[in-house]
Design a protein around this motif. Structure first.
Motif, PDB file in Angstrom:
ATOM      1  N   MET B  47       0.846  -1.195   0.000  1.00  0.00           N
ATOM      2  CA  MET B  47       0.000   0.000   0.000  1.00  0.00           C
ATOM      3  C   MET B  47       0.883   1.247   0.000  1.00  0.00           C
ATOM      4  SD  MET B  47      -3.287  -1.289   0.942  1.00  0.00           S
ATOM      5  CE  MET B  47      -4.094  -0.686   2.386  1.00  0.00           C
ATOM      6  N   VAL B  48       0.547   2.175  -0.886  1.00  0.00           N
ATOM      7  CA  VAL B  48       1.327   3.406  -0.996  1.00  0.00           C
ATOM      8  C   VAL B  48       0.372   4.586  -1.180  1.00  0.00           C
ATOM      9  CG1 VAL B  48       3.147   4.605  -2.265  1.00  0.00           C
ATOM     10  CG2 VAL B  48       3.171   2.112  -2.143  1.00  0.00           C
ATOM     11  N   VAL B  49       0.582   5.631  -0.376  1.00  0.00           N
ATOM     12  CA  VAL B  49      -0.226   6.837  -0.515  1.00  0.00           C
ATOM     13  C   VAL B  49       0.704   8.035  -0.640  1.00  0.00           C
ATOM     14  CG1 VAL B  49      -1.608   8.448   0.846  1.00  0.00           C
ATOM     15  CG2 VAL B  49      -2.396   6.128   0.558  1.00  0.00           C
ATOM     16  N   ILE B  58      -2.325  10.379  -4.713  1.00  0.00           N
ATOM     17  CA  ILE B  58      -2.212   9.029  -5.282  1.00  0.00           C
ATOM     18  C   ILE B  58      -2.495   8.029  -4.161  1.00  0.00           C
ATOM     19  CG2 ILE B  58      -0.679   7.309  -6.340  1.00  0.00           C
ATOM     20  CD1 ILE B  58      -0.465   9.403  -8.264  1.00  0.00           C
ATOM     21  N   ASP B  59      -3.362   7.071  -4.451  1.00  0.00           N
ATOM     22  CA  ASP B  59      -3.631   5.989  -3.506  1.00  0.00           C
ATOM     23  C   ASP B  59      -3.409   4.700  -4.285  1.00  0.00           C
ATOM     24  OD1 ASP B  59      -4.674   4.061  -1.806  1.00  0.00           O
ATOM     25  OD2 ASP B  59      -6.230   5.385  -1.023  1.00  0.00           O
ATOM     26  N   ALA B  60      -2.346   3.959  -3.936  1.00  0.00           N
ATOM     27  CA  ALA B  60      -1.953   2.823  -4.764  1.00  0.00           C
ATOM     28  C   ALA B  60      -1.911   1.521  -3.980  1.00  0.00           C
ATOM     29  CB  ALA B  60      -0.584   3.091  -5.381  1.00  0.00           C
ATOM     30  N   GLN B  61      -2.165   0.436  -4.699  1.00  0.00           N
ATOM     31  CA  GLN B  61      -1.975  -0.910  -4.167  1.00  0.00           C
ATOM     32  C   GLN B  61      -0.986  -1.618  -5.081  1.00  0.00           C
ATOM     33  OE1 GLN B  61      -5.544  -3.077  -3.321  1.00  0.00           O
ATOM     34  NE2 GLN B  61      -6.264  -1.504  -1.904  1.00  0.00           N
ATOM     35  N   TRP B  62      -0.020  -2.303  -4.465  1.00  0.00           N
ATOM     36  CA  TRP B  62       1.000  -3.004  -5.227  1.00  0.00           C
ATOM     37  C   TRP B  62       0.949  -4.497  -4.930  1.00  0.00           C
ATOM     38  CZ3 TRP B  62       6.147   0.190  -4.253  1.00  0.00           C
ATOM     39  CH2 TRP B  62       6.000   1.461  -4.841  1.00  0.00           C
ATOM     40  N   ALA B  89       4.122   4.388   2.936  1.00  0.00           N
ATOM     41  CA  ALA B  89       3.966   3.040   2.387  1.00  0.00           C
ATOM     42  C   ALA B  89       3.965   2.018   3.517  1.00  0.00           C
ATOM     43  CB  ALA B  89       5.094   2.739   1.403  1.00  0.00           C
TER      44      ALA B  89
END
Lengths: 156, 104
Positions: B47-49, B58-62, B89
């Protein structure tokens, strides 16, 4: 005097409200994740299933998604990929690699002025299509680009 | 673990260009340790913001397919020199990574 006291009470009230909001996690500046990690989509082993579980199924092919990646990657462990969506109203972008053990690589949501652009580095098990899917205006779009891999990077 | 993250944010025209590097093994859980022959357990940032002045951009899932020592680049409209860009993260074991940089 009355005026001053009123202003003081008003300020005290709003400071208290902010503190309460922080305490309950509403205003925590950097630790807010919109959703729980989508473990289903990230562990799905086939591309159509991964697209569906990530919410990108039924995507229309689009030439308005630009994918920058090398034609040939000597090392599949580190493959630079950059993507830009020129589709108006793009709210999210996800990267998929067909031939990886788990095709879904990442999903990025854009908000508050973020441009629909992402650059990153991915792992590729072998030569495969790299796909970038986009959500815009309630619809899904997708584009792809082949990257040839000479040495795989997924523990093969 | 702030030392594990390197960030740069520069103006490119009217857009803030941000580049982030995080030190992390990004173990897939599919690789074997060459000495012991045992699988190395999955260990990856998932998880990364990213925020601009505290507002999420940006709100991301890896997944495990992001390369070791992850790099991401992104762009934000509406920023200016002096603004703060922060990245937060978390990996699958709950380790947190934080970085912050002032837009140059």
């Amino acid at each position: 005097m009355n005026q001053l006291r009123r202003a003081f009470l008003k300020n005290a009230g709003s400071v208290g409200a902010v503190a309460a909001a922080i305490a309950t996690g509403l205003l925590n500046p950097v630790t807010v994740f919109a959703a729980a990690w989508n473990s289903l989509a990230f562990t799905t082993k086939d591309l159509p299933g991964a697209l569906k579980n990530a919410g990108y199924d039924g995507a229309a092919e689009s030439s308005d998604i630009m994918i920058k990646a090398p034609d040939i990657a000597e090392n599949g462990a580190v493959v630079p990929v950059a993507a830009t969506s020129n589709i108006p109203g793009t709210t999210s972008m996800a990267i998929f690699i067909d031939k990886n053990p788990a095709p879904m690589i990442a999903d990025f949501q854009f908000m508050n002025g973020a441009e629909p652009y992402i650059a990153t580095r991915v792992k590729m098990a072998k030569t495969s299509l790299v796909r970038v899917a986009v959500k815009a205006g309630g619809k899904n779009y997708i584009a792809s680009r082949e990257v040839k891999v000479t040495i795989g990077g997924c523990g093969g | 673990m702030a030392e594990a993250m390197k960030m740069r944010a520069t103006m490119e025209g009217d857009v803030v260009d941000v580049k982030v590097l995080i030190q992390h093994p990004m173990d897939t859980g599919l690789m074997k340790d060459k000495k012991t022959g045992k699988l190395i357990p999955a260990h990856f940032i998932n998880m990364v913001v990213a925020t601009l002045n505290g507002k999420t951009v940006i709100d991301a899932q890896w997944g495990v397919g992001i390369a070791q020592n992850p790099f991401i680049g992104f762009r934000i409209k509406g920023g200016k020199p002096g603004d703060k860009v922060a990245v937060h993260a978390v990996d699958n074991l709950g380790t947190k990574f934080d970085g912050e940089v002032v837009v140059a």
